[in-house]
Design a protein around this motif. Sequence first.
Motif, PDB file in Angstrom:
ATOM      1  N   ALA A 155       0.901  -2.693   4.752  1.00  0.00           N
ATOM      2  CA  ALA A 155       1.153  -2.245   3.381  1.00  0.00           C
ATOM      3  C   ALA A 155       1.382  -0.748   3.383  1.00  0.00           C
ATOM      4  CB  ALA A 155      -0.036  -2.593   2.488  1.00  0.00           C
ATOM      5  N   ILE A 156       2.013  -0.274   2.337  1.00  0.00           N
ATOM      6  CA  ILE A 156       2.254   1.162   2.201  1.00  0.00           C
ATOM      7  C   ILE A 156       2.284   1.513   0.722  1.00  0.00           C
ATOM      8  CG2 ILE A 156       4.779   1.067   2.144  1.00  0.00           C
ATOM      9  CD1 ILE A 156       4.679   3.540   4.082  1.00  0.00           C
ATOM     10  N   GLN A 157       1.890   2.735   0.421  1.00  0.00           N
ATOM     11  CA  GLN A 157       1.996   3.257  -0.933  1.00  0.00           C
ATOM     12  C   GLN A 157       2.871   4.496  -0.890  1.00  0.00           C
ATOM     13  OE1 GLN A 157      -1.994   3.925  -2.397  1.00  0.00           O
ATOM     14  NE2 GLN A 157      -2.180   1.806  -3.065  1.00  0.00           N
ATOM     15  N   GLY A 158       3.534   4.767  -1.999  1.00  0.00           N
ATOM     16  CA  GLY A 158       4.360   5.953  -2.056  1.00  0.00           C
ATOM     17  C   GLY A 158       4.989   6.138  -3.412  1.00  0.00           C
ATOM     18  N   THR A 159       5.768   7.200  -3.502  1.00  0.00           N
ATOM     19  CA  THR A 159       6.512   7.511  -4.721  1.00  0.00           C
ATOM     20  C   THR A 159       7.994   7.477  -4.364  1.00  0.00           C
ATOM     21  OG1 THR A 159       6.583   9.893  -4.312  1.00  0.00           O
ATOM     22  CG2 THR A 159       4.632   9.033  -5.479  1.00  0.00           C
ATOM     23  N   ASP A 160       8.834   7.824  -5.323  1.00  0.00           N
ATOM     24  CA  ASP A 160      10.260   7.853  -5.015  1.00  0.00           C
ATOM     25  C   ASP A 160      10.617   8.983  -4.056  1.00  0.00           C
ATOM     26  OD1 ASP A 160       9.778   9.854  -6.843  1.00  0.00           O
ATOM     27  OD2 ASP A 160      11.547   9.457  -8.070  1.00  0.00           O
ATOM     28  N   ARG A 161       9.680   9.928  -3.845  1.00  0.00           N
ATOM     29  CA  ARG A 161       9.945  11.076  -2.974  1.00  0.00           C
ATOM     30  C   ARG A 161       9.264  11.014  -1.607  1.00  0.00           C
ATOM     31  NH1 ARG A 161       8.984  13.188  -8.069  1.00  0.00           N
ATOM     32  NH2 ARG A 161      10.840  13.977  -9.065  1.00  0.00           N
ATOM     33  N   SER A 162       8.107  10.312  -1.523  1.00  0.00           N
ATOM     34  CA  SER A 162       7.382  10.316  -0.249  1.00  0.00           C
ATOM     35  C   SER A 162       6.574   9.031  -0.079  1.00  0.00           C
ATOM     36  CB  SER A 162       6.457  11.528  -0.156  1.00  0.00           C
ATOM     37  OG  SER A 162       5.453  11.455  -1.145  1.00  0.00           O
ATOM     38  N   LEU A 163       6.265   8.736   1.187  1.00  0.00           N
ATOM     39  CA  LEU A 163       5.470   7.561   1.530  1.00  0.00           C
ATOM     40  C   LEU A 163       4.216   7.998   2.258  1.00  0.00           C
ATOM     41  CD1 LEU A 163       8.340   5.281   2.891  1.00  0.00           C
ATOM     42  CD2 LEU A 163       7.152   5.045   0.705  1.00  0.00           C
ATOM     43  N   PHE A 164       3.104   7.288   2.002  1.00  0.00           N
ATOM     44  CA  PHE A 164       1.877   7.533   2.746  1.00  0.00           C
ATOM     45  C   PHE A 164       1.952   6.785   4.071  1.00  0.00           C
ATOM     46  CE2 PHE A 164       0.499   7.817  -1.774  1.00  0.00           C
ATOM     47  CZ  PHE A 164       0.171   9.168  -1.774  1.00  0.00           C
ATOM     48  N   GLU A 165       0.942   6.943   4.894  1.00  0.00           N
ATOM     49  CA  GLU A 165       0.895   6.216   6.155  1.00  0.00           C
ATOM     50  C   GLU A 165       0.695   4.723   5.881  1.00  0.00           C
ATOM     51  OE1 GLU A 165       1.253   7.214   9.419  1.00  0.00           O
ATOM     52  OE2 GLU A 165       1.954   9.070   8.495  1.00  0.00           O
ATOM     53  N   PRO A 166       1.367   3.850   6.622  1.00  0.00           N
ATOM     54  CA  PRO A 166       1.143   2.411   6.448  1.00  0.00           C
ATOM     55  C   PRO A 166      -0.285   2.029   6.841  1.00  0.00           C
ATOM     56  CG  PRO A 166       3.053   2.841   7.863  1.00  0.00           C
ATOM     57  CD  PRO A 166       2.385   4.142   7.610  1.00  0.00           C
ATOM     58  N   THR A 167      -0.794   0.988   6.220  1.00  0.00           N
ATOM     59  CA  THR A 167      -2.129   0.476   6.535  1.00  0.00           C
ATOM     60  C   THR A 167      -2.026  -1.017   6.804  1.00  0.00           C
ATOM     61  OG1 THR A 167      -2.608   0.005   4.207  1.00  0.00           O
ATOM     62  CG2 THR A 167      -3.277   2.174   5.044  1.00  0.00           C
ATOM     63  N   THR A 168      -3.066  -1.562   7.399  1.00  0.00           N
ATOM     64  CA  THR A 168      -3.121  -3.008   7.538  1.00  0.00           C
ATOM     65  C   THR A 168      -3.939  -3.548   6.385  1.00  0.00           C
ATOM     66  OG1 THR A 168      -5.047  -2.877   8.973  1.00  0.00           O
ATOM     67  CG2 THR A 168      -2.904  -2.965  10.044  1.00  0.00           C
ATOM     68  N   ARG A 169      -3.612  -4.748   5.957  1.00  0.00           N
ATOM     69  CA  ARG A 169      -4.304  -5.367   4.833  1.00  0.00           C
ATOM     70  C   ARG A 169      -4.468  -6.848   5.155  1.00  0.00           C
ATOM     71  NH1 ARG A 169      -1.766  -3.782  -0.694  1.00  0.00           N
ATOM     72  NH2 ARG A 169      -2.384  -1.755   0.058  1.00  0.00           N
ATOM     73  N   PRO A 170      -5.676  -7.381   4.980  1.00  0.00           N
ATOM     74  CA  PRO A 170      -5.862  -8.816   5.232  1.00  0.00           C
ATOM     75  C   PRO A 170      -4.925  -9.636   4.358  1.00  0.00           C
ATOM     76  CG  PRO A 170      -7.969  -7.732   4.838  1.00  0.00           C
ATOM     77  CD  PRO A 170      -6.894  -6.727   4.531  1.00  0.00           C
ATOM     78  N   LEU A 171      -4.232 -10.575   4.973  1.00  0.00           N
ATOM     79  CA  LEU A 171      -3.253 -11.376   4.226  1.00  0.00           C
ATOM     80  C   LEU A 171      -3.881 -12.122   3.066  1.00  0.00           C
ATOM     81  CD1 LEU A 171      -1.033 -12.772   7.119  1.00  0.00           C
ATOM     82  CD2 LEU A 171      -0.529 -10.916   5.526  1.00  0.00           C
ATOM     83  N   GLU A 172      -5.158 -12.528   3.201  1.00  0.00           N
ATOM     84  CA  GLU A 172      -5.785 -13.284   2.110  1.00  0.00           C
ATOM     85  C   GLU A 172      -6.012 -12.429   0.868  1.00  0.00           C
ATOM     86  OE1 GLU A 172      -9.138 -11.816   4.759  1.00  0.00           O
ATOM     87  OE2 GLU A 172      -7.275 -12.854   5.129  1.00  0.00           O
ATOM     88  N   SER A 173      -5.901 -11.091   0.992  1.00  0.00           N
ATOM     89  CA  SER A 173      -6.097 -10.236  -0.175  1.00  0.00           C
ATOM     90  C   SER A 173      -4.780  -9.845  -0.837  1.00  0.00           C
ATOM     91  CB  SER A 173      -6.875  -8.977   0.220  1.00  0.00           C
ATOM     92  OG  SER A 173      -6.079  -8.137   1.031  1.00  0.00           O
ATOM     93  N   VAL A 174      -3.645 -10.201  -0.246  1.00  0.00           N
ATOM     94  CA  VAL A 174      -2.339  -9.829  -0.784  1.00  0.00           C
ATOM     95  C   VAL A 174      -1.805 -10.969  -1.652  1.00  0.00           C
ATOM     96  CG1 VAL A 174       0.034  -9.205  -0.216  1.00  0.00           C
ATOM     97  CG2 VAL A 174      -1.850  -8.412   1.235  1.00  0.00           C
TER      98      VAL A 174
END
Length: 144
Positions: free
Chosen positions: A40-59
């Motif tokens: 998973a990753i979070q970001g804005t239209d200008r920048s992205l944070f570092e990707p993270t792992t996320r348990p599939l059961e929580s997505v």
Amino acid sequence: GTEFVVSLRHTELVDVAVLEGSVTVATEAGSAVPLTAGEAIQGTDRSLFEPTTRPLESVGTWRDGVVVVRNQTLTEAIDMLAPYTSFELDVSGMTSPGPRISATFFVERVDDALVDLIETHRLRYRQSPPNLLRLRDPLPSRPN
């Protein structure tokens, strides 16, 4: 096939999580990050944070009527509940991310869950019409 979930957090922050396959998330500025299942990753239209792992059961659990919070800060948990509450939430008064929590919330009872979080963590708040809820850090504990 490819399956992914895109969520709007706050007013400008976007969260993308991949359930199956792979996607590339790009900004208007041209930076791009490839993601595969469980990332998973979070970001804005200008920048992205570092990707993270996320348990599939929580997505994407909202499809099953639940929001799963696993080892997230209090502010992250509130942010995850925000799309399902009847309140417009303003967390700008919360300067501390709060403790880490893990819980499963029912989408149809998110307002109750939000009240429980406010009471349990002694958050201060102010409600303004029509449904704006401004959350603030708890008062400091008094020494004995």
